[in-house]
Scaffold this motif. Structure first.
Motif, PDB file in Angstrom:
ATOM      1  N   THR A 135     -69.082 -13.830  42.886  1.00  0.00           N
ATOM      2  CA  THR A 135     -69.274 -15.034  43.703  1.00  0.00           C
ATOM      3  C   THR A 135     -68.114 -16.015  43.561  1.00  0.00           C
ATOM      4  O   THR A 135     -67.768 -16.712  44.512  1.00  0.00           O
ATOM      5  N   ALA A 136     -67.485 -16.045  42.393  1.00  0.00           N
ATOM      6  CA  ALA A 136     -66.405 -17.003  42.127  1.00  0.00           C
ATOM      7  C   ALA A 136     -65.204 -16.824  43.053  1.00  0.00           C
ATOM      8  O   ALA A 136     -64.461 -17.777  43.277  1.00  0.00           O
ATOM      9  N   VAL A 137     -65.005 -15.620  43.589  1.00  0.00           N
ATOM     10  CA  VAL A 137     -63.835 -15.393  44.452  1.00  0.00           C
ATOM     11  C   VAL A 137     -64.197 -15.342  45.937  1.00  0.00           C
ATOM     12  O   VAL A 137     -63.346 -15.066  46.769  1.00  0.00           O
ATOM     13  N   ASN A 138     -65.446 -15.613  46.265  1.00  0.00           N
ATOM     14  CA  ASN A 138     -65.862 -15.658  47.665  1.00  0.00           C
ATOM     15  C   ASN A 138     -65.795 -17.093  48.169  1.00  0.00           C
ATOM     16  O   ASN A 138     -66.126 -18.029  47.445  1.00  0.00           O
ATOM     17  N   GLN A 139     -65.366 -17.252  49.409  1.00  0.00           N
ATOM     18  CA  GLN A 139     -65.194 -18.581  49.999  1.00  0.00           C
ATOM     19  C   GLN A 139     -65.960 -18.677  51.311  1.00  0.00           C
ATOM     20  O   GLN A 139     -65.981 -17.726  52.092  1.00  0.00           O
TER      21      GLN A 139
ATOM     22  N   LYS B  89     -54.180 -18.409  49.840  1.00  0.00           N
ATOM     23  CA  LYS B  89     -55.298 -19.081  49.169  1.00  0.00           C
ATOM     24  C   LYS B  89     -56.244 -18.076  48.504  1.00  0.00           C
ATOM     25  O   LYS B  89     -56.679 -18.287  47.376  1.00  0.00           O
ATOM     26  N   ILE B  90     -56.553 -17.010  49.197  1.00  0.00           N
ATOM     27  CA  ILE B  90     -57.473 -16.020  48.630  1.00  0.00           C
ATOM     28  C   ILE B  90     -56.805 -15.269  47.481  1.00  0.00           C
ATOM     29  O   ILE B  90     -57.425 -15.007  46.452  1.00  0.00           O
ATOM     30  N   SER B  91     -55.527 -14.934  47.645  1.00  0.00           N
ATOM     31  CA  SER B  91     -54.771 -14.285  46.567  1.00  0.00           C
ATOM     32  C   SER B  91     -54.748 -15.156  45.321  1.00  0.00           C
ATOM     33  O   SER B  91     -54.914 -14.667  44.198  1.00  0.00           O
TER      34      SER B  91
ATOM     35  N   PRO C 263     -60.513  -4.181  39.806  1.00  0.00           N
ATOM     36  CA  PRO C 263     -60.923  -4.086  41.200  1.00  0.00           C
ATOM     37  C   PRO C 263     -61.871  -5.218  41.614  1.00  0.00           C
ATOM     38  O   PRO C 263     -62.737  -5.618  40.842  1.00  0.00           O
ATOM     39  N   MET C 264     -61.642  -5.730  42.827  1.00  0.00           N
ATOM     40  CA  MET C 264     -62.510  -6.775  43.373  1.00  0.00           C
ATOM     41  C   MET C 264     -62.256  -6.886  44.871  1.00  0.00           C
ATOM     42  O   MET C 264     -61.179  -6.548  45.352  1.00  0.00           O
ATOM     43  N   ILE C 265     -63.263  -7.369  45.570  1.00  0.00           N
ATOM     44  CA  ILE C 265     -63.115  -7.713  46.982  1.00  0.00           C
ATOM     45  C   ILE C 265     -63.500  -9.176  47.115  1.00  0.00           C
ATOM     46  O   ILE C 265     -64.611  -9.560  46.758  1.00  0.00           O
ATOM     47  N   ALA C 266     -62.569  -9.997  47.591  1.00  0.00           N
ATOM     48  CA  ALA C 266     -62.867 -11.394  47.874  1.00  0.00           C
ATOM     49  C   ALA C 266     -63.298 -11.472  49.336  1.00  0.00           C
ATOM     50  O   ALA C 266     -62.603 -10.978  50.222  1.00  0.00           O
ATOM     51  N   ILE C 267     -64.453 -12.067  49.568  1.00  0.00           N
ATOM     52  CA  ILE C 267     -64.977 -12.214  50.931  1.00  0.00           C
ATOM     53  C   ILE C 267     -64.845 -13.680  51.324  1.00  0.00           C
ATOM     54  O   ILE C 267     -65.260 -14.569  50.586  1.00  0.00           O
TER      55      ILE C 267
ATOM     56  N   LYS D  46     -72.755 -17.555  47.013  1.00  0.00           N
ATOM     57  CA  LYS D  46     -73.766 -16.757  46.312  1.00  0.00           C
ATOM     58  C   LYS D  46     -74.532 -15.873  47.313  1.00  0.00           C
ATOM     59  O   LYS D  46     -74.804 -14.708  47.048  1.00  0.00           O
ATOM     60  N   GLU D  47     -74.834 -16.427  48.476  1.00  0.00           N
ATOM     61  CA  GLU D  47     -75.550 -15.655  49.495  1.00  0.00           C
ATOM     62  C   GLU D  47     -74.675 -14.539  50.072  1.00  0.00           C
ATOM     63  O   GLU D  47     -75.153 -13.434  50.319  1.00  0.00           O
ATOM     64  N   ILE D  48     -73.394 -14.813  50.263  1.00  0.00           N
ATOM     65  CA  ILE D  48     -72.482 -13.766  50.758  1.00  0.00           C
ATOM     66  C   ILE D  48     -72.462 -12.611  49.763  1.00  0.00           C
ATOM     67  O   ILE D  48     -72.500 -11.448  50.137  1.00  0.00           O
TER      68      ILE D  48
END
Length: 155
Positions: free
Chosen positions: A9-13, A27-29, A77-81, A143-145
């Protein structure tokens, strides 16, 4: 039993405000870097790769971008959404001369290149789910994403 990818959740915006695709990628990077998922070389590498191999995809609900780069720039590994407050233009993955108005970015940080094809395949399947896309666009919570995507990726 298949391994299920975990999202952070910390990397999702949600409703990130950016002027263009490069600003969004930076910004996401930066967020992925601040949480230790990627190396300091990741941001420049992902922007350079996007120029050579665009990742914009038009879907029924909205345009989506799937930026990614070489595994050597990744620690874990991670996916930022990221949903965007207003769409930005990415070039079409299938035809770089065609712009795509992108509202959701799935920034991929993969540690193993052999997982990338499976990950992209699973993401493509999920992105065709109009109800999921609508829910991702409507949420006001990182958190919902994370909850919406939980269990959908098995890489």
């Amino acid at each position: 039993m298949e391994k299920t990818f975990q999202f952070d959740t910390a990397v999702n915006q949600i409703k990130l405000e950016v002027k263009n695709s490069d600003e969004a990628l930076k910004k996401i990077s930066s967020l992925l870097y601040s949480f230790g998922y990627v190396k300091d070389t990741y941001s420049d590498a992902i922007i350079a790769r996007e120029k050579l191999f665009p990742t914009g995809l038009p879907f029924e609900k909205c345009g989506v971008a799937l930026p990614h780069t070489d595994c050597c720039h990744v620690n874990k590994p991670m996916i930022a959404i990221c949903t965007l407050k207003t769409p930005v233009t990415f070039q079409n993955m299938g035809d770089a001369s065609q712009p795509v108005s992108v509202k959701i970015i799935f920034m991929l940080a993969m540690k193993k290149s052999e997982n990338q094809l499976q990950l992209l395949s699973e993401l493509m399947e999920n992105l065709q789910d109009n109800m999921l896309m609508e829910n991702l666009l409507q949420t006001d919570s990182a958190k919902e994403i994370t909850a919406l995507m939980a269990g959908r990726i098995t890489v």
